[in-house]
Design a protein around this motif. Structure first.
Motif, PDB file in Angstrom:
ATOM      1  N   PHE A  42      -0.368  -3.469  -4.151  1.00  0.00           N
ATOM      2  CA  PHE A  42       0.314  -2.749  -3.078  1.00  0.00           C
ATOM      3  C   PHE A  42       0.395  -3.620  -1.825  1.00  0.00           C
ATOM      4  CE2 PHE A  42       0.978   0.499   0.136  1.00  0.00           C
ATOM      5  CZ  PHE A  42       1.789   1.422  -0.504  1.00  0.00           C
ATOM      6  N   ALA A  46       3.870  -5.242  -0.328  1.00  0.00           N
ATOM      7  CA  ALA A  46       4.275  -4.465   0.844  1.00  0.00           C
ATOM      8  C   ALA A  46       5.412  -5.144   1.603  1.00  0.00           C
ATOM      9  CB  ALA A  46       3.076  -4.236   1.772  1.00  0.00           C
ATOM     10  N   ASN A 167       5.680   1.179  -3.478  1.00  0.00           N
ATOM     11  CA  ASN A 167       6.195   0.536  -2.267  1.00  0.00           C
ATOM     12  C   ASN A 167       7.700   0.711  -2.132  1.00  0.00           C
ATOM     13  OD1 ASN A 167       4.438  -0.665  -0.388  1.00  0.00           O
ATOM     14  ND2 ASN A 167       3.847  -2.244  -1.837  1.00  0.00           N
ATOM     15  N   TRP A 184       9.358  -2.430   7.071  1.00  0.00           N
ATOM     16  CA  TRP A 184       8.269  -3.236   6.524  1.00  0.00           C
ATOM     17  C   TRP A 184       6.942  -2.932   7.211  1.00  0.00           C
ATOM     18  CZ3 TRP A 184       5.603  -6.732   9.613  1.00  0.00           C
ATOM     19  CH2 TRP A 184       6.165  -7.003  10.858  1.00  0.00           C
ATOM     20  N   SER A 187       5.376   0.044   5.499  1.00  0.00           N
ATOM     21  CA  SER A 187       4.837  -0.306   4.173  1.00  0.00           C
ATOM     22  C   SER A 187       3.486  -1.017   4.299  1.00  0.00           C
ATOM     23  CB  SER A 187       5.826  -1.207   3.425  1.00  0.00           C
ATOM     24  OG  SER A 187       7.024  -0.514   3.153  1.00  0.00           O
ATOM     25  N   ALA A 191      -0.570   0.256   3.290  1.00  0.00           N
ATOM     26  CA  ALA A 191      -1.554  -0.512   2.511  1.00  0.00           C
ATOM     27  C   ALA A 191      -2.918  -0.458   3.175  1.00  0.00           C
ATOM     28  CB  ALA A 191      -1.086  -1.961   2.359  1.00  0.00           C
TER      29      ALA A 191
END
Length: 484
Positions: A42, A46, A167, A184, A187, A191
């Motif tokens: 992940f 990411a 993701n 981004w 994401s 994580a």
């Protein structure tokens, strides 16, 4: 409550191998270790889902993209063996928890970074976490897996693609929240949340590996771990009744030399080949699927992301099929078959990606991921994990993992530069050399840990070096004297 007397590592291994399933506390530990690999995937992917928006958001050049995306893998090259050494010297659990702290720190640094350099610093910590965690988690999985279920270690590959697909789904969700090119950041921040949850769960429920403890001659602690894990009472035998641990590796980093000698050398070459080749082909192609998807299907973010999601769903299928494939063909043959198929897919993409119809543009990358995840994608880690005895296992995973990380870094670095310099088609053709060479090596070396009845922890009658033979003889003599 049944009671069991532990005389040595063979009793620990025999009890674990006698289990009909991986259940109870052992099952919980097994899945928590796999969840750590979910975090690794992940965290690594990411940036992948939001790479296009990130490139625009931070106005990155192709060189900056290559450096940023490969940063974690370059760092993992160093931290793979460091993590393996820590785990072989101090135990499996403490370094696993350290890795979650590093992953959390890396995620937060990157998510709130105001500059390219700060994102780079965050990816440094993510790479350190990935390097430490992967070597140890796979060793721990092996030490809780009965011999009849060896191929189940390949389950990690399915978990990897679940993380990648998660993701991509999150990226679409964040896109629909109208966060713009900051997708981004969301994401990467997610994580960090996963790292925090896993840190808590692993700290509460994980138990030290009894196999490692027994190999380290800490039999009393091994018995305590077994009691906690399996719900039966285990006690360590009196000192005079214990089976001596032979061929014990006690020299820290010097143990690295052992995996390049004797019976271990071909195992190391095979595992390292599979590990590096699959890393290059995945991180040069699979990781960049969102970008490749844009080239295939157009600039629309949702359409391109959905395309990448479809490709990676095949990774889930192949990843969770890989234990069955590995059991049917053996890890070595499954790797060879997978490499041959991946080579064919890359050649097709190289020659025809611009002219192939839309349905074929979906099918070929999907088959690439399917053959990769069902074969070599999973097997590099499993081969290195199952080929060495317990006190060498995490260290060997670290060294071979570092070789794999070098392949990942190379793939991540080379792909955007080649793509910009010579185009996508020639890039695919150049990369096809990697699985072809790996196929040849997998066809030559015949070692397969799923095709042997003896655990590496019980290879006591096959010393590899004169020093090992001397240690074995001395231990036997000491045992006879104690009996007298």
């Amino acid at each position: 409550m049944p009671q069991h007397l532990l005389r040595g590592v063979s009793d620990v291994v025999s009890f674990i191998d006698s289990r009909s399933r991986i259940g109870g506390r052992a099952g919980l530990i097994w899945w928590l270790a796999l969840s750590g690999l979910f975090l690794d995937a992940f965290s690594n992917s990411a940036l992948s889902a939001g790479l296009g928006p990130m490139t625009r958001d931070m106005e990155l050049s192709a060189t900056q993209v290559a450096i940023l995306t490969s940063m974690a893998s370059w760092v993992a090259i160093a931290f793979n063996p460091i993590g393996g050494w820590l785990a072989d010297k101090w135990g499996r659990i403490p370094p696993l928890l350290i890795a979650k702290v590093l992953a959390l720190a890396g995620a937060m640094l990157a998510a709130f970074a105001p500059s390219f350099e700060m994102v780079l610093a965050g990816r440094f910590f993510v790479g350190a976490a990935y390097g430490i965690d992967f070597a140890i988690a796979m060793a721990l999985l092996a030490e809780f897996t009965p011999a009849r279920f060896k191929a189940r270690l390949n389950t990690w590959q399915g978990i990897w693609y679940v993380a990648v697909c998660s993701n991509l789904v999150l990226a679409i969700m964040f896109y629909n929240m109208n966060v713009g090119d900051s997708i981004w950041r969301y994401s990467v921040g997610t994580a960090g949340l996963v790292a925090l949850v896993l840190f808590v769960l692993q700290a509460v429920f994980m138990v030290e590996s009894p196999t490692w403890l027994a190999r380290k001659e800490k039999l009393t602690r091994a018995a305590a771990s077994m009691t906690k894990i399996y719900g039966a009472t285990f006690t360590a035998a009196p000192v005079e009744d214990r089976i001596p641990v032979t061929n014990q590796a006690t020299k820290g980093f010097a143990n690295v030399a052992l995996i390049f000698r004797g019976i271990y050398l071909p195992r190391t070459v095979l595992a390292a080949t599979v590990q590096m080749a699959q890393s290059i082909q995945y991180f040069a192609v699979g990781w960049y699927l969102p970008i490749i998807s844009i080239a295939l299907f157009g600039e629309d973010f949702v359409v391109a992301t959905l395309g990448a999601l479809v490709f990676n769903v095949f990774g889930i299928v192949g990843g969770f099929m890989s234990p069955v494939i590995g059991k049917r063909f053996g890890l070595r043959r499954a790797s060879a078959i997978g490499f041959a198929a991946v080579f064919a897919m890359l050649v097709v993409l190289g020659f025809f990606y611009e002219s192939m119809p839309l349905w074929l543009a979906f099918v070929v990358p999907s088959l690439f991921i399917l053959f990769h995840s069902g074969g070599p994608g999973a097997n590099g880690k499993s081969l290195s994990t199952l080929s060495f005895r317990s006190e060498l296992r995490a260290g060997a995973n670290g060294i071979i993992g570092a070789i794999g990380s070098a392949g990942a870094a190379l793939g991540l670095l080379v792909f955007p530069l080649l793509k910009e310099g010579i185009g996508l088609g020639p890039t695919f053709l150049i990369l096809s050399i990697v699985p072809l060479v790996a196929f040849i090596i997998c066809s030559i070396i015949k070692w397969d840990p799923t095709r042997t009845a003896i655990s590496p922890d019980e290879e006591l009658n096959a010393p590899q070096f004169k020093s090992d033979a001397a240690a074995q003889a001395a231990a036997a003599e000491a045992s006879v004297l104690a009996a007298k």
